[in-house]
Design a protein around this motif. Structure first.
Motif, PDB file in Angstrom:
ATOM      1  N   THR A 103       0.845  -1.201   0.000  1.00  0.00           N
ATOM      2  CA  THR A 103       0.000   0.000   0.000  1.00  0.00           C
ATOM      3  C   THR A 103       0.885   1.258   0.000  1.00  0.00           C
ATOM      4  OG1 THR A 103      -0.103  -0.076   2.411  1.00  0.00           O
ATOM      5  CG2 THR A 103      -1.928  -1.109   1.218  1.00  0.00           C
ATOM      6  N   GLY A 104       0.277   2.377  -0.366  1.00  0.00           N
ATOM      7  CA  GLY A 104       1.049   3.617  -0.555  1.00  0.00           C
ATOM      8  C   GLY A 104       1.195   4.474   0.692  1.00  0.00           C
ATOM      9  N   HIS A 105       1.027   3.905   1.889  1.00  0.00           N
ATOM     10  CA  HIS A 105       1.182   4.716   3.105  1.00  0.00           C
ATOM     11  C   HIS A 105       2.603   5.275   3.184  1.00  0.00           C
ATOM     12  CE1 HIS A 105      -2.198   2.006   4.241  1.00  0.00           C
ATOM     13  NE2 HIS A 105      -2.688   3.173   4.623  1.00  0.00           N
ATOM     14  N   ASN A 106       2.689   6.598   3.302  1.00  0.00           N
ATOM     15  CA  ASN A 106       4.013   7.231   3.328  1.00  0.00           C
ATOM     16  C   ASN A 106       4.429   7.541   4.778  1.00  0.00           C
ATOM     17  OD1 ASN A 106       2.785   9.723   4.116  1.00  0.00           O
ATOM     18  ND2 ASN A 106       2.196  10.043   1.982  1.00  0.00           N
ATOM     19  N   LEU A 107       5.588   8.173   4.909  1.00  0.00           N
ATOM     20  CA  LEU A 107       6.122   8.505   6.245  1.00  0.00           C
ATOM     21  C   LEU A 107       5.129   9.338   7.061  1.00  0.00           C
ATOM     22  CD1 LEU A 107       8.536   8.752   8.265  1.00  0.00           C
ATOM     23  CD2 LEU A 107       9.335  10.697   6.907  1.00  0.00           C
ATOM     24  N   ASP A 108       4.528  10.340   6.415  1.00  0.00           N
ATOM     25  CA  ASP A 108       3.601  11.232   7.128  1.00  0.00           C
ATOM     26  C   ASP A 108       2.344  10.474   7.574  1.00  0.00           C
ATOM     27  OD1 ASP A 108       5.318  12.615   5.198  1.00  0.00           O
ATOM     28  OD2 ASP A 108       4.427  14.435   6.007  1.00  0.00           O
ATOM     29  N   ASP A 109       1.830   9.611   6.690  1.00  0.00           N
ATOM     30  CA  ASP A 109       0.647   8.811   7.052  1.00  0.00           C
ATOM     31  C   ASP A 109       0.961   7.956   8.276  1.00  0.00           C
ATOM     32  OD1 ASP A 109      -0.831   9.580   4.774  1.00  0.00           O
ATOM     33  OD2 ASP A 109       0.108   8.022   3.565  1.00  0.00           O
ATOM     34  N   PHE A 110       2.117   7.322   8.224  1.00  0.00           N
ATOM     35  CA  PHE A 110       2.504   6.386   9.290  1.00  0.00           C
ATOM     36  C   PHE A 110       2.627   7.131  10.629  1.00  0.00           C
ATOM     37  CE2 PHE A 110       5.290   3.663  11.765  1.00  0.00           C
ATOM     38  CZ  PHE A 110       4.862   2.381  11.441  1.00  0.00           C
ATOM     39  N   LEU A 111       3.323   8.277  10.597  1.00  0.00           N
ATOM     40  CA  LEU A 111       3.524   9.016  11.852  1.00  0.00           C
ATOM     41  C   LEU A 111       2.217   9.614  12.382  1.00  0.00           C
ATOM     42  CD1 LEU A 111       6.912  10.852  11.190  1.00  0.00           C
ATOM     43  CD2 LEU A 111       6.511   8.808  12.583  1.00  0.00           C
ATOM     44  N   ALA A 112       1.317   9.999  11.458  1.00  0.00           N
ATOM     45  CA  ALA A 112       0.027  10.543  11.910  1.00  0.00           C
ATOM     46  C   ALA A 112      -0.737   9.469  12.692  1.00  0.00           C
ATOM     47  CB  ALA A 112      -0.793  11.037  10.716  1.00  0.00           C
ATOM     48  N   VAL A 113      -0.658   8.219  12.245  1.00  0.00           N
ATOM     49  CA  VAL A 113      -1.355   7.139  12.968  1.00  0.00           C
ATOM     50  C   VAL A 113      -0.658   6.866  14.301  1.00  0.00           C
ATOM     51  CG1 VAL A 113      -2.214   4.763  12.853  1.00  0.00           C
ATOM     52  CG2 VAL A 113      -2.106   6.117  10.785  1.00  0.00           C
ATOM     53  N   VAL A 114       0.679   6.938  14.298  1.00  0.00           N
ATOM     54  CA  VAL A 114       1.412   6.735  15.562  1.00  0.00           C
ATOM     55  C   VAL A 114       0.947   7.778  16.581  1.00  0.00           C
ATOM     56  CG1 VAL A 114       3.684   6.852  16.682  1.00  0.00           C
ATOM     57  CG2 VAL A 114       3.449   5.671  14.492  1.00  0.00           C
ATOM     58  N   LEU A 115       0.879   9.040  16.141  1.00  0.00           N
ATOM     59  CA  LEU A 115       0.454  10.116  17.052  1.00  0.00           C
ATOM     60  C   LEU A 115      -0.959   9.895  17.575  1.00  0.00           C
ATOM     61  CD1 LEU A 115       1.574  13.571  15.612  1.00  0.00           C
ATOM     62  CD2 LEU A 115       2.212  12.522  17.763  1.00  0.00           C
ATOM     63  N   GLN A 116      -1.841   9.542  16.648  1.00  0.00           N
ATOM     64  CA  GLN A 116      -3.240   9.307  16.996  1.00  0.00           C
ATOM     65  C   GLN A 116      -3.347   8.173  18.032  1.00  0.00           C
ATOM     66  OE1 GLN A 116      -5.172   8.915  13.295  1.00  0.00           O
ATOM     67  NE2 GLN A 116      -7.015   9.961  13.967  1.00  0.00           N
ATOM     68  N   ALA A 117      -2.628   7.085  17.766  1.00  0.00           N
ATOM     69  CA  ALA A 117      -2.670   5.929  18.671  1.00  0.00           C
ATOM     70  C   ALA A 117      -2.056   6.294  20.024  1.00  0.00           C
ATOM     71  CB  ALA A 117      -1.926   4.756  18.051  1.00  0.00           C
ATOM     72  N   TYR A 118      -1.017   7.097  19.981  1.00  0.00           N
ATOM     73  CA  TYR A 118      -0.344   7.514  21.219  1.00  0.00           C
ATOM     74  C   TYR A 118      -1.304   8.361  22.070  1.00  0.00           C
ATOM     75  CZ  TYR A 118       2.853   9.822  24.385  1.00  0.00           C
ATOM     76  OH  TYR A 118       3.439  10.294  25.515  1.00  0.00           O
ATOM     77  N   ILE A 119      -1.971   9.312  21.426  1.00  0.00           N
ATOM     78  CA  ILE A 119      -2.876  10.206  22.155  1.00  0.00           C
ATOM     79  C   ILE A 119      -4.028   9.415  22.787  1.00  0.00           C
ATOM     80  CG2 ILE A 119      -4.580  12.082  21.826  1.00  0.00           C
ATOM     81  CD1 ILE A 119      -2.429  13.243  19.819  1.00  0.00           C
ATOM     82  N   ARG A 120      -4.488   8.388  22.061  1.00  0.00           N
ATOM     83  CA  ARG A 120      -5.588   7.576  22.611  1.00  0.00           C
ATOM     84  C   ARG A 120      -5.090   6.490  23.570  1.00  0.00           C
ATOM     85  NH1 ARG A 120      -8.179   6.028  17.009  1.00  0.00           N
ATOM     86  NH2 ARG A 120      -9.062   8.021  16.390  1.00  0.00           N
ATOM     87  N   GLY A 121      -3.776   6.345  23.630  1.00  0.00           N
ATOM     88  CA  GLY A 121      -3.222   5.280  24.470  1.00  0.00           C
ATOM     89  C   GLY A 121      -3.571   3.915  23.907  1.00  0.00           C
ATOM     90  N   ASP A 122      -3.657   3.833  22.585  1.00  0.00           N
ATOM     91  CA  ASP A 122      -4.069   2.584  21.939  1.00  0.00           C
ATOM     92  C   ASP A 122      -2.851   1.665  21.742  1.00  0.00           C
ATOM     93  OD1 ASP A 122      -5.028   0.595  20.298  1.00  0.00           O
ATOM     94  OD2 ASP A 122      -6.241   1.937  19.074  1.00  0.00           O
TER      95      ASP A 122
END
Ligand code: Q46
Ligand code: ZN
Ligand code: ZN
Length: 310
Positions: free
Chosen positions: A158-177
């Motif tokens: 899939t075409g997930h790039n660096l920015d996509d990946f880090l945005a999900v990391v941040l989102q998951a971090y904020i939710r404590g997921d």
């Protein structure tokens, strides 16, 4: 005038994070070489693999398709394309047309899966979940896995790039997921009916993917999906870019810190997958999310029809 570090001709791009200026040809080579290195580094593909490339028609997936097409002999892999027609009015049709034109231009066999075959469109699912994107995510995960496996692929890229990946990391971090944080990997091996999933652009900044398609003159869907408006991931990406402007290279640094130092410390035991009672696909419960969505949409559509008749 900035000059290309390789050939000393006039530079077409300047990559601040690498303190590097390159002409068009050497940027294209640099971009593809980084994808090759990423694939090798994370063991994304093996010689002889059949690789399904998920192409939405957007810049990232178009860039991925062309870079993999340039690299296919070096990687010794066979490519195939897969595109999902989500049935989003004024958007999906054009995305599909662009993807198909690229497959045909590159002589890559492909499949277009129309969600209408299942009796609904993403537009019609509005209101069933918190946002259409949540339903859309379930549909894409399910169909990309099922159809690419049926096409005989071992790997789905899939075409997930660096920015996509880090945005999900941040989102998951904020939710404590922690579950999501433990699963966020550039390369996931095949398991329990799920085919291997890889993100060859994980070390590629979003802006570079855009530069690649622009410099190569590739057609891509410039408009955002109408449902992307207001998505929090856009705000996270803007935030990351603000940081990157001040501290070039920080995004790559964040990726490496997360994958090498933080993620190995997260222990999350994922229960083994079951088989969906309705469709036979892998599922975390007795009925998979896709089949549940299908049920919900049938009920909603039936109600709407009754309302119209009354
Ligand atoms: S296509 Fe689907 Fe995205 Fe549109 S509905 Fe949302 S998830 S925004 S990548
Ligand atoms: Zn050059
Ligand atoms: Zn199911």
């Amino acid at each position: 005038m900035a000059v290309c570090r390789v050939c000393r001709q006039r530079a077409a791009v300047r990559l601040k994070y690498a303190n590097l200026a390159l002409c068009k040809q050497h940027f294209i080579e640099y971009f593809e070489r980084r994808i090759f290195r990423t694939i090798k580094k994370y063991n994304m593909m093996r010689e002889g693999d059949r690789v399904a490339v998920a192409v939405s028609g957007g810049k990232d997936s178009v860039a991925l398709l062309y870079a993999l097409s340039s690299l296919r002999e070096k990687l010794k892999v066979e490519l195939m394309g897969i595109t999902i027609d989500l049935g989003i009015k004024g958007y999906s049709e054009r995305c599909v047309q662009i993807a198909v034109r690229h497959y045909e231009h590159l002589s890559i066999p492909y499949e277009v899966v129309d969600v209408r075959e299942y009796g609904f469109t993403v537009d019609e699912l509005k209101g069933l979940r918190r946002s259409p994107c949540s339903a859309c995510g379930v549909i894409k995960r399910y169909l990309l896995n099922k159809v690419s496996r049926e096409m005989g692929a071992r790997v789905l890229a899939t075409g997930h790039n660096l920015d996509d990946f880090l945005a999900v990391v941040l989102q998951a971090y904020i939710r404590g997921d922690l579950r999501l944080l433990s699963k966020l990997k550039p390369s996931l091996p095949p398991i329990d009916g799920l085919i291997a999933k890889v993100k060859p652009l994980v070390e590629t900044p979003e802006k570079d993917a855009l530069l690649y398609v622009l410099l190569r003159g590739l057609e891509y869907m410039e408009e955002e999906c109408p449902y992307a408006v207001g998505a929090t991931s856009i705000e996270y990406k803007a935030l990351l870019n603000q940081l990157e402007d001040k501290h070039p290279g920080i995004k790559l640094q964040m990726l490496r810190a997360f994958l090498d130092r933080i993620q190995p410390l997260i222990t999350y035991e994922e229960p083994p997958l079951a088989i969906c009672e309705k469709c036979g696909e892998p599922s975390s419960g007795s009925i998979c999310q896709f089949c549940r969505l299908l049920e919900l949409s049938r009920t909603k559509l039936a109600k709407n029809r009754c309302r119209k008749l009354n």
